[in-house]
Enzyme design. Structure first.
Site, mmCIF file in Angstrom:
data_model
loop_
_atom_site.group_PDB
_atom_site.id
_atom_site.type_symbol
_atom_site.label_atom_id
_atom_site.label_comp_id
_atom_site.label_asym_id
_atom_site.label_seq_id
_atom_site.Cartn_x
_atom_site.Cartn_y
_atom_site.Cartn_z
ATOM 1 N N SER A 204 82.720 -10.161 18.826
ATOM 2 C CA SER A 204 82.506 -11.538 18.388
ATOM 3 C C SER A 204 81.135 -11.700 17.768
ATOM 4 O O SER A 204 80.163 -11.078 18.199
ATOM 5 C CB SER A 204 82.693 -12.511 19.552
ATOM 6 N N LYS A 205 81.124 -12.510 16.734
ATOM 7 C CA LYS A 205 79.899 -12.797 16.016
ATOM 8 C C LYS A 205 78.881 -13.409 16.979
ATOM 9 O O LYS A 205 77.703 -13.093 16.946
ATOM 10 C CB LYS A 205 80.241 -13.792 14.899
ATOM 11 N N ARG A 206 79.391 -14.278 17.847
ATOM 12 C CA ARG A 206 78.513 -14.980 18.773
ATOM 13 C C ARG A 206 77.757 -14.011 19.679
ATOM 14 O O ARG A 206 76.641 -14.267 20.085
ATOM 15 C CB ARG A 206 79.339 -15.956 19.616
ATOM 16 N N GLY B 289 76.786 -11.142 18.811
ATOM 17 C CA GLY B 289 75.951 -10.242 18.020
ATOM 18 C C GLY B 289 76.697 -9.045 17.457
ATOM 19 O O GLY B 289 76.078 -8.123 16.933
#
Ligand code: GLU
Length: 490
Positions: free
Chosen positions: A262-264, A266
């Protein structure tokens, strides 16, 4: 009254007789690795079958719009070689390919479902967020069975409404997925999801089904997070009496055994990987093998070869773990296989981050890097000694294997300062001068090479050896650095 000629016209445009797949991203602002893999498999199926690959932008969730997001999608597909045959930029027989530009299409189809008893107007007050997610908590919506006259009266009075799917309370729904097989869900577990929101726009779930049908999609390839919605899609297809496409749900790409990437948290998007110095071809190749395996042992595939080999039944059910080290290995292989010219072109901006002095030829520097570079971002760190000779300790000259100590170093540097003075400044001549000296002095080549390399680089680990580094630095700078070393050693 519904205009049935309009429906006939819409249906009349649907292409038949070819495999048609679509990549249907929502413009969220980045392309995560799982999305790229979905795009790749979708493209491979179309290309393998000689069919069409469509791009459709799913932008009905206006609250999630991100500036520039569509450009990222185009750029990623283009860079990765995933060319589409129809899409917002190219047009095609079932244009438009952006859902907000198709907004007038969905309401009549929802009304058609209402007419067939598979959907209903709901006037209950709901928060927008509940509507967006399409979740309705209560099993028995009071609007499910409103008399027709009442519905018409409330519509005529301009009451706000949503249209919900009317899921049967009894029985169960089974669908078939090419990867996961048959899956059955009790209807009681399915919610009366919103099809048309209060703002008149369709939800993702509804627009997706209508568009897949109207665009003649034969294989719906998407992430497995949509598996649980598939029974509801099937009920929609059945309500319309439409042929159900083949479903190909792909397992998630994980950062570790328990968490999705997930982008969140990192985890890198496609663009992040490129910015880190991974080559597009290596990323595409690696991502292809995350959850899909060709028949043999081979691992390195160009995108054309992937399309040739692609068999969707070899897509794996189990989640794939994104392994950066494995990607780095692929990347190093791709870098080694590049032509020297292609590598120099890719490496130059990275070289120039560290080597600002234009006298030092980037192509020559690239040549010493190519076989030992795992990713392009490693390059600047290896070249720190070009622009400025680092401070170093004379203990560096001591090297047992090369039979070198400080005294030997001093005499070798003296010897080479003379020999370097009037040779042509080519790699061949520099090499000849060094090995010629070793031979005449009766010592190992390394005994001459080692101190020269330390003198010109000021460090023990360098890409390339004494010959290449001296050549790149040029005669004047080489002699100057050797003079600095002799000074230190005296
Ligand atoms: N718009 C959806 C997404 O970006 C696409 C899902 C699908 O391919 O059906 O996740």
């Amino acid at each position: 009254m519904l205009d049935h000629t309009w429906f006939e016209e819409m249906e009349g445009k649907i292409p038949h007789g070819e495999v048609r797949t679509r990549f249907a991203p929502s413009p969220t602002g980045y392309m995560h690795v799982g999305n790229l893999r979905t795009a790749l498999y979708t493209w491979c199926i179309a290309r393998h079958e000689g069919g069409k690959f469509l791009l459709r932008i799913e932008d009905t969730d206006q609250s999630r719009q991100v500036e520039g997001a569509v450009e990222i999608i185009y750029r990623t597909l283009r860079e990765c070689g995933l060319d589409h045959d129809e899409g917002p930029d190219l047009g095609g027989p079932v244009a438009p390919y952006v859902q907000t530009e198709r907004r007038d299409t969905y309401l009549p189809y929802a009304q058609l479902l209402v007419e067939r008893g598979c959907a209903y107007y709901c006037f209950c007050e709901k928060s927008e967020s509940e509507e967006d997610s399409g979740v309705f908590e209560r099993a028995d919506d009071p609007c499910r069975e409103l008399p027709r006259e009442e519905v018409e009266r409330r519509l005529a009075a301009g009451e706000p409404y949503v249209i919900r799917q009317k899921i049967p309370h009894e029985g169960s729904t089974t669908f078939h997925d090419e990867i996961y097989g048959d899956i059955t869900a009790p209807n009681a577990d399915l919610d009366d999801q919103v099809l048309i929101k209060r703002d008149g726009l369709p939800t993702y779930n509804f627009a997706n089904v209508v568009d897949d049908h109207l665009m003649g999609i034969t294989h719906v390839v998407r992430g497995s997070e949509y598996l649980s919605s598939a029974p509801k899609y099937n009920l929609l297809y059945e309500g319309f009496g439409w042929e159900i496409p083949k479903y190909v749900h792909c397992s998630p790409v994980m950062r570790d055994a328990h968490n999705k990437m997930s982008k969140r948290h990192g985890d890198p998007s496609y663009e992040d990987l490129i910015a880190e110095g991974y080559l597009t071809e290596a990323v595409v190749n690696y991502v292809a093998l995350l959850g899909w395996a060709p028949a043999g042992e081979r691992e390195i595939y160009s995108i054309r070869e992937l399309a040739g080999e692609f068999d969707l039944h070899r897509i794996s059910k189990s989640p794939a773990i994104f392994d950066k080290e494995k990607l780095t290995y692929f990347n190093a292989e791709y870098i080694k296989a590049l032509s020297p010219e292609a590598f120099a072109a890719l490496a130059e901006p990275w070289i120039r981050q560290a080597v600002k002095d234009e006298r030092y030829d980037a192509a020559l520097i690239a040549a010493i890097l190519q076989q030992r570079t795992e990713k392009l971002s490693d390059i600047p760190g290896k070249l720190d000694f070009f622009d400025t000779l680092p401070e170093y300790d004379t203990a560096l000259f001591v090297h047992k294997k090369s039979k070198c100590d400080e005294q030997v170093a001093l005499s070798m540097l003296r010897e080479m300062s003379v020999r370097f003075r009037d040779i042509p400044w080519t790699e061949e001549a520099i090499h000849g001068a060094l090995t010629g000296a070793a031979e005449e002095l009766g010592c190992k080549n390394a005994t001459v090479m080692w101190p020269v390399r330390i003198a010109v680089a000021g460090k023990a680990v360098t890409p390339g050896g004494a010959v290449e580094i001296c050549h790149i630095l040029g005669r004047d700078e080489t002699l100057r650095r050797m003079a600095v070393a002799m000074e230190k050693l005296q």
